[in-house]
Write a protein that holds these residues in place. Structure first.
Motif, PDB file in Angstrom:
ATOM      1  N   GLY A   1     -16.885   4.355  -8.143  1.00 37.36           N
ATOM      2  CA  GLY A   1     -17.248   3.524  -9.093  1.00 37.36           C
ATOM      3  C   GLY A   1     -18.087   3.492  -9.820  1.00 37.36           C
ATOM      4  O   GLY A   1     -18.233   2.881 -11.047  1.00 37.36           O
ATOM      5  N   HIS A   2     -19.473   4.175  -9.358  1.00 33.62           N
ATOM      6  CA  HIS A   2     -20.586   4.405 -10.470  1.00 33.62           C
ATOM      7  C   HIS A   2     -20.191   5.137 -11.725  1.00 33.62           C
ATOM      8  O   HIS A   2     -21.312   5.287 -12.390  1.00 33.62           O
ATOM      9  N   TYR A   3     -19.428   5.903 -11.639  1.00 33.74           N
ATOM     10  CA  TYR A   3     -19.040   6.687 -12.608  1.00 33.74           C
ATOM     11  C   TYR A   3     -18.706   5.938 -14.023  1.00 33.74           C
ATOM     12  O   TYR A   3     -18.707   6.553 -14.878  1.00 33.74           O
ATOM     13  N   GLY A   4     -18.699   4.606 -13.917  1.00 30.98           N
ATOM     14  CA  GLY A   4     -18.360   3.728 -15.092  1.00 30.98           C
ATOM     15  C   GLY A   4     -19.740   3.904 -15.795  1.00 30.98           C
ATOM     16  O   GLY A   4     -19.671   3.705 -17.333  1.00 30.98           O
ATOM     17  N   VAL A   5     -20.923   4.168 -15.245  1.00 30.96           N
ATOM     18  CA  VAL A   5     -22.301   4.258 -16.043  1.00 30.96           C
ATOM     19  C   VAL A   5     -22.005   5.556 -17.109  1.00 30.96           C
ATOM     20  O   VAL A   5     -22.382   5.328 -18.094  1.00 30.96           O
ATOM     21  N   SER A   6     -21.309   6.538 -16.472  1.00 31.23           N
ATOM     22  CA  SER A   6     -21.112   7.698 -17.418  1.00 31.23           C
ATOM     23  C   SER A   6     -20.183   7.421 -18.580  1.00 31.23           C
ATOM     24  O   SER A   6     -20.611   7.736 -19.754  1.00 31.23           O
ATOM     25  N   VAL A   7     -19.358   6.505 -18.575  1.00 29.82           N
ATOM     26  CA  VAL A   7     -18.427   5.900 -19.402  1.00 29.82           C
ATOM     27  C   VAL A   7     -19.431   5.313 -20.314  1.00 29.82           C
ATOM     28  O   VAL A   7     -19.330   5.422 -21.784  1.00 29.82           O
ATOM     29  N   PHE A   8     -20.244   4.387 -20.008  1.00 30.20           N
ATOM     30  CA  PHE A   8     -21.225   3.622 -20.708  1.00 30.20           C
ATOM     31  C   PHE A   8     -22.188   4.601 -21.665  1.00 30.20           C
ATOM     32  O   PHE A   8     -22.571   4.340 -22.926  1.00 30.20           O
ATOM     33  N   LEU A   9     -22.695   5.647 -21.009  1.00 28.03           N
ATOM     34  CA  LEU A   9     -23.613   6.629 -21.391  1.00 28.03           C
ATOM     35  C   LEU A   9     -22.791   7.251 -22.638  1.00 28.03           C
ATOM     36  O   LEU A   9     -23.341   7.397 -23.838  1.00 28.03           O
ATOM     37  N   PHE A  10     -21.473   7.650 -22.609  1.00 27.92           N
ATOM     38  CA  PHE A  10     -20.859   8.346 -23.579  1.00 27.92           C
ATOM     39  C   PHE A  10     -20.619   7.401 -24.682  1.00 27.92           C
ATOM     40  O   PHE A  10     -20.715   7.860 -25.807  1.00 27.92           O
ATOM     41  N   LEU A  11     -20.340   6.204 -24.472  1.00 33.33           N
ATOM     42  CA  LEU A  11     -20.031   5.328 -25.410  1.00 33.33           C
ATOM     43  C   LEU A  11     -21.368   4.916 -26.536  1.00 33.33           C
ATOM     44  O   LEU A  11     -21.308   4.771 -27.429  1.00 33.33           O
ATOM     45  N   SER A  12     -22.306   4.839 -25.577  1.00 28.77           N
ATOM     46  CA  SER A  12     -23.722   4.625 -26.283  1.00 28.77           C
ATOM     47  C   SER A  12     -24.035   5.792 -27.262  1.00 28.77           C
ATOM     48  O   SER A  12     -24.293   5.603 -28.281  1.00 28.77           O
ATOM     49  N   GLY A  13     -23.968   7.066 -26.903  1.00 32.47           N
ATOM     50  CA  GLY A  13     -24.106   8.154 -27.814  1.00 32.47           C
ATOM     51  C   GLY A  13     -22.876   8.431 -28.801  1.00 32.47           C
ATOM     52  O   GLY A  13     -23.552   8.529 -29.992  1.00 32.47           O
ATOM     53  N   PHE A  14     -22.116   8.098 -28.673  1.00 32.92           N
ATOM     54  CA  PHE A  14     -20.792   7.754 -29.671  1.00 32.92           C
ATOM     55  C   PHE A  14     -21.089   6.773 -30.669  1.00 32.92           C
ATOM     56  O   PHE A  14     -20.994   7.054 -31.809  1.00 32.92           O
TER      57      PHE A  14
END
Length: 373
Positions: free
Chosen positions: A69-82
């Motif tokens: 579940g902690h990989y949700g952070v990776s999705v947030f980081l991706f969307l932040s850069g995007f």
């Protein structure tokens, strides 16, 4: 002319990410549940994961949420850069100064942090297991440099709020090193950050500290920058640093008229990503690259999910910021149910309380004046 990710799809991805984070942060607090490899790499955690998968029981979903579940952070980081590229690097956007941008970014994060942190410390003071806050650590949390201090996992409370310091670091890196520069700068920085991590002991404290800071989050964040700079098919995009790696995705988007082939391709990509994520978690070298396939799988999910389900995740995505700062409060109140009574009883109460509390926190946040750039 078609974007790789629409605004609705990005919001749905935030919804998926926040649900993964919220559920993970409850499940991994239960002692007998499999623990994740987030900041360090422990083979014992992988052994436990394989054991529960080989001998599944009623708690298997809880084990999987705790570990992945902690990989949700990776999705947030991706969307932040995007989002940064889409907002600040378009042809119509005006050049921004470093100080105004960093001031705006800090105040934007503080607007969320101060509400959640204030409510949390009040709840923490009147519930069992009170944390020994120290003034210097509280100040470091509010100024968002607590991540760089020794033993961050022992001084950041609630632990989820380490994300604010990480984001502030990434904003600094973006503005000073990557803003309107070639995407090869991003690739180079990702490579440097990877080499720094791979040189560490898998379960050592050095790796732990690196991954609490921008070095550990550069891969998904940088991937967001690169993907956002991919030229849109049918548009003469003159942004600096565009790469040609988006041809496959543009081909898929261009052929959306094929109502059978395109969803099938995205579905196969989602399945392949899940398989690779599972396989890669059992090797230290491949473990670093799991966020790439988490993001690909998440993108594929929003491309194939039915409209009614998309609306559900979009709703959660709109609540994601408030839910991020509010869910530690609900966890502090309801984790004892899982410890003393039943895991699923506590999880259900926690979810209900988190949604209601997040809605209330959102009303408070919206009444705080927004910073201006």
């Amino acid at each position: 002319m078609k974007e790789l990710l629409t605004r609705k799809e990005c919001t749905a991805m935030r919804g998926i990410a926040i649900l993964a984070i919220v559920l993970h942060n409850y499940c991994h607090f239960i002692g007998k549940i499999v623990q994740e490899n987030e900041y360090q790499y422990f083979t014992s955690n992988n052994d436990r994961l394989w054991q529960v998968i080989s001998n599944p029981d009623s708690l298997l979903p809880v084990h999987l949420l705790s570990y992945f579940g902690h990989y949700g952070v990776s999705v947030f980081l991706f969307l932040s850069g995007f989002g940064l590229v889409k907002k600040y690097e378009s042809d119509a956007s005006q050049p921004m100064g470093s100080i105004p941008f960093l001031r705006y970014s800090y105040l934007k994060l503080l607007r969320l942090l101060i509400v959640g942190f204030s409510i949390f410390i009040c709840v923490d003071m009147v519930t069992p297991g009170r944390f020994p806050f120290h003034w210097d650590n509280v100040l470091a949390q509010l100024l968002m440099y607590i991540n760089v201090l020794p033993e961050p996992d022992k001084i950041i409370w609630p632990g989820i709020y380490w994300f604010f310091g990480l984001m502030m670091e990434l904003y600094i890196v973006y503005r000073l090193l990557l803003y309107r520069r070639s995407s090869w700068w991003v690739v180079a920085l990702i490579a440097v950050c990877w080499l720094l991590q791979v040189a560490c002991e898998p379960d050592g404290e050095t790796l732990n500290r690196l991954r609490y800071n921008f070095i550990g989050g550069m891969l998904p964040f940088g991937l967001g920058l690169i993907v956002a700079r991919i030229p849109i098919l049918g548009k003469n995009n003159s942004q600096p640093g565009n790469v040609t790696g988006g041809r496959f995705f543009c081909y898929i988007e261009c052929h959306r008229c094929n109502k059978r082939t395109v969803p099938l391709l995205w579905l196969l990509l989602a399945i392949l990503s899940c398989v690779l994520v599972f396989a890669m978690c059992f090797n230290f070298q491949t473990w670093f690259w799991i966020p790439v396939f988490i993001i690909i799988g998440c993108v594929a999910m929003v491309k194939v999910m039915p409209e009614w389900l998309m609306k559900v995740f979009i709703w959660f995505g709109g609540l994601s910021a408030a839910m991020f700062v509010a869910h530690p409060i609900a966890r502090k109140l309801f984790i004892t149910v899982a410890w003393k009574q039943d895991i699923y009883d506590g999880l259900m109460l926690y979810i209900i309380a988190t949604i209601a509390l997040s809605w209330a926190v959102k009303q408070i946040i919206e009444r705080i004046p927004k910073p201006t750039l």
